[in-house]
Design a protein around this motif. Structure first.
Motif, PDB file in Angstrom:
ATOM      1  N   LYS A  32       0.832  -1.207   0.000  1.00 14.72           N
ATOM      2  CA  LYS A  32       0.000   0.000   0.000  1.00 14.72           C
ATOM      3  C   LYS A  32       0.866   1.256   0.000  1.00 14.72           C
ATOM      4  CE  LYS A  32      -3.969  -2.120   2.235  1.00 14.72           C
ATOM      5  NZ  LYS A  32      -4.915  -2.098   3.356  1.00 14.72           N
ATOM      6  N   THR A  33       1.931   1.252   0.794  1.00 19.22           N
ATOM      7  CA  THR A  33       2.802   2.435   0.812  1.00 19.22           C
ATOM      8  C   THR A  33       3.504   2.598  -0.530  1.00 19.22           C
ATOM      9  OG1 THR A  33       4.634   1.215   1.832  1.00 19.22           O
ATOM     10  CG2 THR A  33       3.141   2.390   3.311  1.00 19.22           C
ATOM     11  N   LEU A  36       1.193   4.313  -2.854  1.00 19.37           N
ATOM     12  CA  LEU A  36       1.100   5.751  -2.562  1.00 19.37           C
ATOM     13  C   LEU A  36       2.216   6.513  -3.270  1.00 19.37           C
ATOM     14  CD1 LEU A  36       0.191   5.666   1.220  1.00 19.37           C
ATOM     15  CD2 LEU A  36      -1.286   6.389  -0.673  1.00 19.37           C
ATOM     16  N   TYR A  68      -6.225   9.617   2.750  1.00 18.82           N
ATOM     17  CA  TYR A  68      -6.202   8.159   2.871  1.00 18.82           C
ATOM     18  C   TYR A  68      -7.281   7.737   3.858  1.00 18.82           C
ATOM     19  CZ  TYR A  68      -4.374   3.434   3.030  1.00 18.82           C
ATOM     20  OH  TYR A  68      -4.238   2.070   2.921  1.00 18.82           O
ATOM     21  N   ASP A  75      -3.634  -0.598   7.153  1.00 14.60           N
ATOM     22  CA  ASP A  75      -3.677   0.771   6.646  1.00 14.60           C
ATOM     23  C   ASP A  75      -2.855   1.745   7.483  1.00 14.60           C
ATOM     24  OD1 ASP A  75      -5.497   0.489   4.383  1.00 14.60           O
ATOM     25  OD2 ASP A  75      -6.980  -0.042   5.903  1.00 14.60           O
ATOM     26  N   SER A  78       0.341   3.257   5.892  1.00 17.22           N
ATOM     27  CA  SER A  78       0.004   4.187   4.809  1.00 17.22           C
ATOM     28  C   SER A  78      -0.540   5.500   5.353  1.00 17.22           C
ATOM     29  CB  SER A  78      -1.021   3.553   3.865  1.00 17.22           C
ATOM     30  OG  SER A  78      -0.440   2.458   3.196  1.00 17.22           O
TER      31      SER A  78
END
Length: 152
Positions: A32-33, A36, A68, A75, A78
Motif C-alpha cells: 500500500k505504501t 502511494l 487516505y 492501513d 500508509s
C-alpha cells in the motif's frame, strides 16, 4: 464507482482458475505504501521502479493533495506515510469496538479524524472529508495567489 477513478490499485482474484477465488495480486501494508509513492510520482506501470529520486516539485500528485481512508491494521503505515508527507488520513470503523482502535490512532497522530464507515452525505465521515477537501482547496488557492503575486 470504479468509473469515477483514473486508476485503482487493489487486490485481484482469479475466479476461473480454481473452484474458489484465488489471489492473483495481494496488496499488503508494505504494498500500500508503495502504491502511494506510485501515485505521488505518477508511475502507474507496475513494471517501472519507483525507487529513483524525483524532486518534489516534479511529482504530479503531492501527498498534500491526498486523503487516505483506512479501515484496518494494514492501513496504519500508509496513514502514517501520507500524514508525514503533508497529506491527510481518516480512520473509519464499522463496529463499535473499532472506534477504540481508531481513537488510539487519532491520539497517536496517525490520522486527522475518525468516523463510522457511513458514506451518506449526512454522516460525520462525509462532513470531515469535506473539511479536509475545503482545506486542500484553500491551500491550493493560497499557493496560486502567492505565485501570481510573485510574478507581478
Amino acid at each position: 464507482i470504479r468509473n469515477k477513478f483514473h486508476n485503482v490499485f487493489a487486490s485481484e482474484y482469479w475466479f476461473e482458475a480454481y473452484d474458489l477465488p484465488y489471489p492473483k495480486r495481494v496488496i499488503t501494508d508494505t504494498g500500500k505504501t508503495q502504491y502511494l509513492f506510485r501515485i505521488n510520482k505518477g508511475i502507474e506501470d507496475l513494471g517501472e521502479s519507483i525507487n529513483h529520486h524525483m524532486p518534489e516539485a516534479q511529482r504530479p500528485i503531492p501527498f498534500s493533495n491526498m486523503v487516505y481512508f483506512g479501515d484496518g491494521e494494514t492501513d496504519v503505515p500508509s496513514m502514517a506515510v501520507v500524514r508525514k508527507n503533508g497529506g491527510h488520513a481518516i480512520a473509519v470503523y464499522g463496529e463499535p469496538e473499532g472506534r477504540v482502535k481508531c481513537a488510539d490512532l487519532l491520539q497517536a497522530g496517525r490520522c486527522d479524524f475518525i468516523a463510522e464507515a457511513d458514506y451518506r452525505r449526512s454522516s460525520d465521515l462525509f462532513k470531515r472529508t469535506c473539511l479536509i477537501l475545503d482545506r486542500m482547496l484553500a491551500d491550493i488557492r493560497i499557493a496560486e495567489e502567492t505565485w501570481a503575486l510573485q510574478r507581478t
